[in-house]
Scaffold this motif. Structure first.
Motif, PDB file in Angstrom:
ATOM      1  N   GLY A  96       0.820  -1.209   0.000  1.00 25.23           N
ATOM      2  CA  GLY A  96       0.000   0.000   0.000  1.00 25.23           C
ATOM      3  C   GLY A  96       0.849   1.252   0.000  1.00 25.23           C
ATOM      4  O   GLY A  96       2.045   1.227  -0.284  1.00 25.23           O
ATOM      5  N   GLY A  97       0.204   2.377   0.316  1.00 21.73           N
ATOM      6  CA  GLY A  97       0.940   3.638   0.357  1.00 21.73           C
ATOM      7  C   GLY A  97       0.587   4.546  -0.804  1.00 21.73           C
ATOM      8  O   GLY A  97      -0.569   4.588  -1.249  1.00 21.73           O
ATOM      9  N   ALA A  98       1.571   5.264  -1.319  1.00 24.32           N
ATOM     10  CA  ALA A  98       1.359   6.263  -2.358  1.00 24.32           C
ATOM     11  C   ALA A  98       0.783   5.630  -3.627  1.00 24.32           C
ATOM     12  O   ALA A  98       1.036   4.456  -3.935  1.00 24.32           O
ATOM     13  N   PHE A  99       0.067   6.416  -4.379  1.00 26.61           N
ATOM     14  CA  PHE A  99      -0.575   5.927  -5.592  1.00 26.61           C
ATOM     15  C   PHE A  99       0.442   5.404  -6.596  1.00 26.61           C
ATOM     16  O   PHE A  99       0.302   4.310  -7.133  1.00 26.61           O
ATOM     17  N   VAL A 121      -1.510   2.251  -6.609  1.00 25.93           N
ATOM     18  CA  VAL A 121      -2.238   1.811  -5.412  1.00 25.93           C
ATOM     19  C   VAL A 121      -3.518   2.618  -5.280  1.00 25.93           C
ATOM     20  O   VAL A 121      -3.499   3.862  -5.337  1.00 25.93           O
ATOM     21  N   VAL A 122      -4.622   1.903  -5.109  1.00 28.38           N
ATOM     22  CA  VAL A 122      -5.934   2.528  -4.899  1.00 28.38           C
ATOM     23  C   VAL A 122      -6.509   1.949  -3.613  1.00 28.38           C
ATOM     24  O   VAL A 122      -6.933   0.790  -3.577  1.00 28.38           O
ATOM     25  N   ARG A 123      -6.438   2.730  -2.541  1.00 35.17           N
ATOM     26  CA  ARG A 123      -6.844   2.285  -1.215  1.00 35.17           C
ATOM     27  C   ARG A 123      -6.070   1.020  -0.833  1.00 35.17           C
ATOM     28  O   ARG A 123      -4.866   1.076  -0.688  1.00 35.17           O
ATOM     29  N   ASP A 124      -6.728  -0.120  -0.671  1.00 32.27           N
ATOM     30  CA  ASP A 124      -6.033  -1.340  -0.255  1.00 32.27           C
ATOM     31  C   ASP A 124      -5.856  -2.314  -1.415  1.00 32.27           C
ATOM     32  O   ASP A 124      -5.726  -3.524  -1.214  1.00 32.27           O
ATOM     33  N   GLU A 125      -5.823  -1.778  -2.646  1.00 31.13           N
ATOM     34  CA  GLU A 125      -5.603  -2.587  -3.830  1.00 31.13           C
ATOM     35  C   GLU A 125      -4.533  -1.957  -4.710  1.00 31.13           C
ATOM     36  O   GLU A 125      -4.204  -0.780  -4.572  1.00 31.13           O
ATOM     37  N   TRP A 126      -4.008  -2.751  -5.638  1.00 33.74           N
ATOM     38  CA  TRP A 126      -3.006  -2.240  -6.574  1.00 33.74           C
ATOM     39  C   TRP A 126      -3.231  -2.857  -7.952  1.00 33.74           C
ATOM     40  O   TRP A 126      -3.866  -3.893  -8.090  1.00 33.74           O
ATOM     41  N   VAL A 142      -1.070  -1.188 -18.864  1.00 36.46           N
ATOM     42  CA  VAL A 142      -1.850  -0.928 -17.656  1.00 36.46           C
ATOM     43  C   VAL A 142      -3.273  -1.436 -17.870  1.00 36.46           C
ATOM     44  O   VAL A 142      -3.901  -1.131 -18.885  1.00 36.46           O
ATOM     45  N   ALA A 143      -3.771  -2.200 -16.915  1.00 33.28           N
ATOM     46  CA  ALA A 143      -5.173  -2.612 -16.903  1.00 33.28           C
ATOM     47  C   ALA A 143      -5.754  -2.173 -15.566  1.00 33.28           C
ATOM     48  O   ALA A 143      -5.656  -2.889 -14.564  1.00 33.28           O
ATOM     49  N   THR A 144      -6.315  -0.977 -15.525  1.00 32.64           N
ATOM     50  CA  THR A 144      -6.740  -0.379 -14.254  1.00 32.64           C
ATOM     51  C   THR A 144      -7.827  -1.182 -13.555  1.00 32.64           C
ATOM     52  O   THR A 144      -7.987  -1.082 -12.336  1.00 32.64           O
ATOM     53  N   GLU A 145      -8.579  -1.969 -14.321  1.00 35.75           N
ATOM     54  CA  GLU A 145      -9.674  -2.732 -13.726  1.00 35.75           C
ATOM     55  C   GLU A 145      -9.202  -4.030 -13.077  1.00 35.75           C
ATOM     56  O   GLU A 145      -9.967  -4.661 -12.330  1.00 35.75           O
ATOM     57  N   LYS A 146      -7.956  -4.445 -13.335  1.00 36.48           N
ATOM     58  CA  LYS A 146      -7.434  -5.697 -12.783  1.00 36.48           C
ATOM     59  C   LYS A 146      -6.621  -5.383 -11.538  1.00 36.48           C
ATOM     60  O   LYS A 146      -5.413  -5.143 -11.604  1.00 36.48           O
ATOM     61  N   ARG A 147      -7.321  -5.392 -10.406  1.00 35.98           N
ATOM     62  CA  ARG A 147      -6.713  -4.975  -9.145  1.00 35.98           C
ATOM     63  C   ARG A 147      -6.570  -6.163  -8.195  1.00 35.98           C
ATOM     64  O   ARG A 147      -7.326  -7.137  -8.276  1.00 35.98           O
ATOM     65  N   PHE A 148      -5.607  -6.021  -7.277  1.00 30.15           N
ATOM     66  CA  PHE A 148      -5.259  -7.105  -6.365  1.00 30.15           C
ATOM     67  C   PHE A 148      -5.073  -6.535  -4.958  1.00 30.15           C
ATOM     68  O   PHE A 148      -4.633  -5.399  -4.798  1.00 30.15           O
ATOM     69  N   PRO A 149      -5.363  -7.326  -3.923  1.00 30.35           N
ATOM     70  CA  PRO A 149      -5.186  -6.834  -2.550  1.00 30.35           C
ATOM     71  C   PRO A 149      -3.708  -6.596  -2.230  1.00 30.35           C
ATOM     72  O   PRO A 149      -2.833  -7.352  -2.657  1.00 30.35           O
ATOM     73  N   THR A 150      -3.445  -5.552  -1.469  1.00 35.61           N
ATOM     74  CA  THR A 150      -2.096  -5.313  -0.974  1.00 35.61           C
ATOM     75  C   THR A 150      -1.790  -6.273   0.174  1.00 35.61           C
ATOM     76  O   THR A 150      -2.669  -6.961   0.699  1.00 35.61           O
ATOM     77  N   GLY A 151      -0.512  -6.316   0.564  1.00 35.44           N
ATOM     78  CA  GLY A 151      -0.109  -7.126   1.704  1.00 35.44           C
ATOM     79  C   GLY A 151       0.062  -8.598   1.414  1.00 35.44           C
ATOM     80  O   GLY A 151       0.210  -9.395   2.346  1.00 35.44           O
ATOM     81  N   ARG A 152       0.065  -8.993   0.136  1.00 36.07           N
ATOM     82  CA  ARG A 152       0.257 -10.381  -0.257  1.00 36.07           C
ATOM     83  C   ARG A 152       1.412 -10.474  -1.246  1.00 36.07           C
ATOM     84  O   ARG A 152       1.777  -9.496  -1.889  1.00 36.07           O
ATOM     85  N   TRP A 153       1.947 -11.691  -1.400  1.00 32.01           N
ATOM     86  CA  TRP A 153       3.030 -11.920  -2.347  1.00 32.01           C
ATOM     87  C   TRP A 153       2.477 -12.254  -3.722  1.00 32.01           C
ATOM     88  O   TRP A 153       1.490 -12.990  -3.851  1.00 32.01           O
ATOM     89  N   TYR A 154       3.135 -11.704  -4.745  1.00 32.31           N
ATOM     90  CA  TYR A 154       2.715 -11.897  -6.130  1.00 32.31           C
ATOM     91  C   TYR A 154       3.922 -12.155  -7.026  1.00 32.31           C
ATOM     92  O   TYR A 154       5.030 -11.684  -6.758  1.00 32.31           O
ATOM     93  N   HIS A 155       3.660 -12.875  -8.095  1.00 34.61           N
ATOM     94  CA  HIS A 155       4.605 -12.997  -9.197  1.00 34.61           C
ATOM     95  C   HIS A 155       4.115 -12.079 -10.321  1.00 34.61           C
ATOM     96  O   HIS A 155       2.945 -12.091 -10.692  1.00 34.61           O
ATOM     97  N   VAL A 156       5.020 -11.275 -10.867  1.00 36.53           N
ATOM     98  CA  VAL A 156       4.697 -10.430 -12.013  1.00 36.53           C
ATOM     99  C   VAL A 156       5.720 -10.697 -13.110  1.00 36.53           C
ATOM    100  O   VAL A 156       6.854 -11.107 -12.843  1.00 36.53           O
ATOM    101  N   ALA A 157       5.315 -10.482 -14.338  1.00 39.51           N
ATOM    102  CA  ALA A 157       6.215 -10.696 -15.467  1.00 39.51           C
ATOM    103  C   ALA A 157       5.858  -9.760 -16.605  1.00 39.51           C
ATOM    104  O   ALA A 157       4.694  -9.352 -16.753  1.00 39.51           O
ATOM    105  N   GLN A 158       6.858  -9.427 -17.391  1.00 39.53           N
ATOM    106  CA  GLN A 158       6.647  -8.774 -18.669  1.00 39.53           C
ATOM    107  C   GLN A 158       7.535  -9.466 -19.692  1.00 39.53           C
ATOM    108  O   GLN A 158       8.650  -9.894 -19.376  1.00 39.53           O
ATOM    109  N   THR A 159       7.002  -9.606 -20.920  1.00 41.13           N
ATOM    110  CA  THR A 159       7.732 -10.300 -21.970  1.00 41.13           C
ATOM    111  C   THR A 159       7.641  -9.519 -23.270  1.00 41.13           C
ATOM    112  O   THR A 159       6.676  -8.783 -23.510  1.00 41.13           O
ATOM    113  N   TYR A 160       8.656  -9.719 -24.108  1.00 42.54           N
ATOM    114  CA  TYR A 160       8.613  -9.194 -25.474  1.00 42.54           C
ATOM    115  C   TYR A 160       9.124 -10.285 -26.405  1.00 42.54           C
ATOM    116  O   TYR A 160      10.221 -10.813 -26.201  1.00 42.54           O
TER     117      TYR A 160
END
Length: 223
Positions: A96-99, A121-126, A142-160
């Motif tokens: 969480g924290g700053a946008f 970050v939007v309130r308690d989601e990112w 960016v997909a603003t509608e695909k939000r996830f709760p903060t405070g959990r572990w995630y895997h993220v990736a980007q590919t080309y």
């Protein structure tokens, strides 16, 4: 290292489905793994600290935590320099924290050319913001509608893959776009902040992986 069991990963909220007991199995001969389990050397490379980043426990060992205000790590290396196709993965916990938080920044020495992981970050989601900029290309995924709760572990990736730029959270596609990408030159990396010390990150980072190849979802290497 086990590849992702996507169903278990998503249902268990990431942590219970991950294991660090096997080596990472990249398909590319050119790859690097950075494990953030100390504050001296990451990926066998010396680290410069700013602020007071600290070690905290994660489900797989130590991770590095950042306070969202002053904490950062700097590494004098761009792990995707020279890549014409790539995969950039990371395991992190946004708290969480700053946008706007620009938390993993690969910067070429050639002007403003860069590849980045950011979050909003939007309130308690990112939601994820994957971004790259260079000669002839400038794109944020960016997909603003695909939000996830903060405070959990995630895997993220980007590919080309030579034509399409894609971003993922927990191996699920977020968005994609056509891109005329060109290989970036040698440079440096910041973690916990943008390279110019702005948009600091509040959370923790456990691991990052870089391959000079466009890995498929089934080939993602997760802890």
């Amino acid at each position: 290292m086990k590849l992702l069991d996507r169903r278990n990963f998503l249902q268990a909220g990431a942590a219970a489905a991950l294991s660090l007991h096997q080596p990472i199995a990249f398909c590319s001969p050119r790859s690097e793994v950075w494990t953030f389990d100390n504050l001296q050397r990451i990926g066998a490379r010396p680290v410069t600290l700013e602020g007071q980043p600290k070690l905290v426990p994660s489900p797989w060992g130590n991770a590095v935590a950042f306070d969202g205000q002053h904490d950062a790590l700097f590494i004098d290396h761009h792990p995707l320099a020279g890549a014409t196709t790539f995969t950039f993965e990371a395991v992190f916990r946004p708290d969480g924290g700053a946008f706007e938080q620009r938390w993993f920044h690969l910067q070429s020495n050639e002007g403003s050319t860069r590849i980045m992981f950011e979050i909003r970050v939007v309130r308690d989601e990112w939601y994820l913001d994957a971004f790259m900029l260079g000669p002839g290309y400038n794109k944020a995924l960016v997909a603003t509608e695909k939000r996830f709760p903060t405070g959990r572990w995630y895997h993220v990736a980007q590919t080309y893959d030579g034509a399409r730029y894609r971003s993922y959270v927990n191996a699920e596609l977020q968005t994609e776009a056509s891109m005329p990408f060109q290989a970036q030159g040698a440079g440096r990396t910041s973690i916990g902040t943008r390279i110019n010390r702005a948009s600091y990150f509040n959370g923790a980072v456990r691991e990052a992986r870089f391959a000079h190849a466009p890995l498929s979802v089934s080939e993602f290497s997760l802890p």
